[in-house]
Design a protein around this motif. Structure first.
Motif, PDB file in Angstrom:
ATOM      1  N   ALA A  36     112.093   5.533  13.728  1.00 19.01           N
ATOM      2  CA  ALA A  36     110.697   5.187  13.475  1.00 19.01           C
ATOM      3  C   ALA A  36     109.744   6.276  13.931  1.00 19.01           C
ATOM      4  O   ALA A  36     108.628   6.375  13.410  1.00 19.01           O
ATOM      5  N   ALA A  37     110.136   7.090  14.895  1.00 20.84           N
ATOM      6  CA  ALA A  37     109.277   8.159  15.411  1.00 20.84           C
ATOM      7  C   ALA A  37     110.096   9.083  16.290  1.00 20.84           C
ATOM      8  O   ALA A  37     111.176   8.714  16.789  1.00 20.84           O
ATOM      9  N   SER A  38     109.598  10.297  16.473  1.00 24.46           N
ATOM     10  CA  SER A  38     110.114  11.164  17.539  1.00 24.46           C
ATOM     11  C   SER A  38     109.530  10.675  18.858  1.00 24.46           C
ATOM     12  O   SER A  38     108.438  10.101  18.878  1.00 24.46           O
ATOM     13  N   ASN A  39     110.230  10.917  19.944  1.00 23.21           N
ATOM     14  CA  ASN A  39     109.786  10.430  21.245  1.00 23.21           C
ATOM     15  C   ASN A  39     109.780  11.543  22.276  1.00 23.21           C
ATOM     16  O   ASN A  39     110.753  12.297  22.387  1.00 23.21           O
ATOM     17  N   LEU A  40     108.685  11.627  23.016  1.00 24.96           N
ATOM     18  CA  LEU A  40     108.599  12.483  24.193  1.00 24.96           C
ATOM     19  C   LEU A  40     108.421  11.560  25.383  1.00 24.96           C
ATOM     20  O   LEU A  40     107.441  10.815  25.456  1.00 24.96           O
ATOM     21  N   ILE A  41     109.376  11.586  26.305  1.00 26.53           N
ATOM     22  CA  ILE A  41     109.410  10.612  27.389  1.00 26.53           C
ATOM     23  C   ILE A  41     109.324  11.344  28.720  1.00 26.53           C
ATOM     24  O   ILE A  41     110.189  12.166  29.046  1.00 26.53           O
ATOM     25  N   PHE A  42     108.290  11.056  29.486  1.00 33.52           N
ATOM     26  CA  PHE A  42     108.147  11.637  30.820  1.00 33.52           C
ATOM     27  C   PHE A  42     108.831  10.696  31.812  1.00 33.52           C
ATOM     28  O   PHE A  42     108.304   9.639  32.148  1.00 33.52           O
ATOM     29  N   ASP A  43     110.019  11.109  32.244  1.00 34.57           N
ATOM     30  CA  ASP A  43     110.918  10.259  33.033  1.00 34.57           C
ATOM     31  C   ASP A  43     110.749  10.582  34.514  1.00 34.57           C
ATOM     32  O   ASP A  43     111.548  11.305  35.100  1.00 34.57           O
ATOM     33  N   MET A  44     109.730  10.008  35.121  1.00 34.41           N
ATOM     34  CA  MET A  44     109.381  10.328  36.498  1.00 34.41           C
ATOM     35  C   MET A  44     110.483   9.955  37.476  1.00 34.41           C
ATOM     36  O   MET A  44     110.742  10.662  38.453  1.00 34.41           O
ATOM     37  N   HIS A  45     111.176   8.831  37.215  1.00 31.18           N
ATOM     38  CA  HIS A  45     112.180   8.331  38.161  1.00 31.18           C
ATOM     39  C   HIS A  45     113.605   8.477  37.643  1.00 31.18           C
ATOM     40  O   HIS A  45     114.515   7.800  38.132  1.00 31.18           O
ATOM     41  N   SER A  46     113.817   9.334  36.655  1.00 29.39           N
ATOM     42  CA  SER A  46     115.152   9.591  36.109  1.00 29.39           C
ATOM     43  C   SER A  46     115.852   8.306  35.684  1.00 29.39           C
ATOM     44  O   SER A  46     116.991   8.031  36.071  1.00 29.39           O
ATOM     45  N   GLU A  47     115.171   7.511  34.852  1.00 31.71           N
ATOM     46  CA  GLU A  47     115.696   6.214  34.431  1.00 31.71           C
ATOM     47  C   GLU A  47     116.070   6.156  32.958  1.00 31.71           C
ATOM     48  O   GLU A  47     116.792   5.238  32.553  1.00 31.71           O
ATOM     49  N   TYR A  48     115.602   7.072  32.143  1.00 28.63           N
ATOM     50  CA  TYR A  48     115.749   6.927  30.702  1.00 28.63           C
ATOM     51  C   TYR A  48     116.742   7.902  30.078  1.00 28.63           C
ATOM     52  O   TYR A  48     117.459   7.533  29.150  1.00 28.63           O
ATOM     53  N   GLY A  49     116.760   9.135  30.523  1.00 30.51           N
ATOM     54  CA  GLY A  49     117.576  10.136  29.858  1.00 30.51           C
ATOM     55  C   GLY A  49     119.058   9.918  30.041  1.00 30.51           C
ATOM     56  O   GLY A  49     119.817   9.774  29.082  1.00 30.51           O
TER      57      GLY A  49
END
Length: 541
Positions: free
Chosen positions: A187-200
């Protein structure tokens, strides 16, 4: 249309205040749940509604003045249902003409007295929220049924949105679910600022006990991880794709003003910073830091600046040099790689590692977003001139945690994030703001959010902020305040047909398998056979 169980009858109400109904004597009042989805069968329309309040009533106050005690159960039974009874309030959200093949539409009227009210069926949920697939993604199930509640991803990404909830209620999991849906359905490209290292890469559950898998593991080849702290990434076994550096020459005065509290700058710092930028250009920080006492004195005299203010600014900016990812000059190679990946429809997670301070997070997020946004604006303007589809940039969604740091009333008009939130989809860039204190976010920004997915909030100001710009929210506020602290959330806004309370989808092996099924892979990957899918799912544990 036949419904399984009748709940009660409409006794009064208005289009503005909602409906009041009397509970059927055979329906136990304790079965009612605030947030429950109900259907009112009018003479010409069906009204899809949400339960917002439950009350006790009696035909005579004398009964309540002398109530039967535990020693008279028969008297209680005699009074129940006729002399004492339950009432409830519900708010119609959508209506559908009887036997119509159209989709439900906004409510323009109300049903007549004594219109019957039924528990919603699976068909009702399917009619309103649709089935998963074709751009719709399951976020959970109703509180009292096991049917999917879906969100329309195309409508979701075309506006900025918010995920809210107090600490420990599952904001990160709601965000993961949304990101998985957006990536899964392209649905979209995503830029994710993962402050607490939870998503990548891998993270943990809210209780910090069980490990869960990150986006890069679920969508190999589609999610890239860029790290500000490669040493931390390597220690955690993260397979990152690049290292980000920020050059002092890339930091503008506006970026410093955003960091005024983090750097503990005095009120005159802005004026001093603008003087330096005007004199030294892009290298203003480095050249200011290199001035010795005599040179600084000469500079102040030549520009008419304040000596103590300029000296204080130079000292405070030294904090930037202590961040290892900040260099004197940056080639922008990593940023160019991120931009190219996003333009190609990929997704990028920025990991901060040990740099979890407000200073590092706000500095990097603002600078990267500003540079990427400038690229999207340039390409959009080119597309408007050429009308070539190849020139149009893809839809981009930027996810920021602790969003109030960038979107307070005093900063929202200065930061790139506030600009994106206000401009909506003009340049194909939207935000997903994640925060536990929505009341700290600027009211104008909150009112522009297309959809809000909200877990439990206790503070009245935060609850009021979630419903900023939402009509008929009085009853919904009561519903939101009654959510459980885990695995429950309310969805409302542009991407769902009507507000709904749901039990959030489990982030488990079954979910992993669903996300992996049919994923696009890199050219060197093995064929996606059913046996391989099962094997990869097992490897995730």
């Amino acid at each position: 249309m036949a419904h399984a169980t009748r709940i009660g009858l409409v006794t009064s109400g208005s289009l503005l205040e909602g409906l009041t109904a009397r509970l059927d004597e055979r329906y136990e009042i304790e079965r009612l749940r605030v947030g429950q989805f109900m259907v009112v069968q009018g003479r010409h329309n069906r009204f899809f509604s949400m339960l917002t309040d439950v009350q006790l009533a009696a035909t005579s106050l004398s009964i309540l003045a002398d109530p039967p005690d535990d020693e008279h159960p028969l008297l209680r039974e005699i009074l129940a249902g006729r002399n004492t009874y339950g009432t409830f309030k519900l708010t119609p959200q959508l209506m559908l003409p009887e036997d119509s093949l159209e989709t439900p539409r906004p409510v323009k009227t109300i049903p007549a007295h004594f219109a019957p009210i039924y528990e919603a069926s699976e068909d009702d949920f399917g009619l309103v929220f649709g089935a998963e697939g074709d751009g719709k993604f399951q976020m959970g199930t109703p509180l009292d049924m096991d049917v999917p509640v879906c969100i329309d991803l195309a409508r979701f990404v075309e506006r900025s949105n918010g995920v809210f909830g107090k600490s420990g209620t599952g904001k990160s999991f709601l965000t993961r679910l949304l990101l998985c849906g957006v990536i899964k359905h392209n649905a979209a490209s995503n830029l994710i600022f993962d402050m607490h290292s939870e998503y990548g890469w891998s993270g943990t559950t809210e209780d910090k006990i069980q490990e869960v898998k990150g986006l890069s593991q679920l969508f190999p080849g589609q999610v890239y991880i860029y790290s500000l702290d490669p040493e931390s990434s390597r220690r955690r076994g993260v397979k990152y794709d690049g290292e980000i550096t920020i050059g002092l020459n890339e930091i503008r005065v506006d970026d410093i003003l955003l960091l005024q509290d983090a750097l503990n700058l005095n009120p005159t710092a802005a004026e001093s910073a603008f003087i330096c930028a005007q004199r030294f250009g892009d290298d203003w920080i480095q050249k200011l830091r290199e001035l010795d006492t005599e040179q600084l004195k000469e500079f102040v005299e030549s520009t008419g600046a304040n000596m103590s203010s300029m000296s204080a600014l130079s000292r405070k900016l030294a904090q930037l040099e202590q961040l290892k990812f900040v260099t004197r000059k940056s080639s922008q190679s990593s940023i160019r790689q991120i931009i190219d990946a996003l333009l190609a429809g990929k997704n990028v997670v920025v990991e901060f590692g040990q740099y979890r301070s407000e200073l590092a997070y706000m500095l990097v997020s603002n600078i990267l977003t500003r540079l990427i946004y400038d690229e999207w604006v340039r390409r959009t303007e080119t597309f408007l001139a050429t009308k070539k589809s190849s020139d149009k940039p893809p839809q981009l969604m930027i996810t920021i945690e602790e969003a109030h740091n960038f979107l307070t009333p005093s900063l929202a008009k200065q930061t790139i994030f506030g600009k994106i939130a206000r401009e909506l989809r003009k340049y194909s860039v939207t935000l997903l703001v994640v925060d536990q204190r929505p009341s700290s976010i600027d009211n104008e920004v909150m009112s522009q959010l297309g959809s809000r997915i909200t877990a439990l909030l206790n503070d009245d100001r935060d609850i009021d902020a979630v419903f900023m710009g939402v009509g008929g929210s009085k009853g919904l506020k009561t519903v939101l305040a009654s959510l459980d602290s885990r695995q429950q959330a309310m969805m409302l806004g542009h991407a769902v047909p009507m507000p709904v309370v749901m039990r959030t989808r489990a982030y488990d092996k079954a979910f992993y398998e669903a996300m992996m099924q049919g994923n696009r892979r890199g050219p060197s990957s093995r064929p996606r056979t059913p046996e391989l899918i099962d094997q990869e799912a097992d490897e995730l544990f």
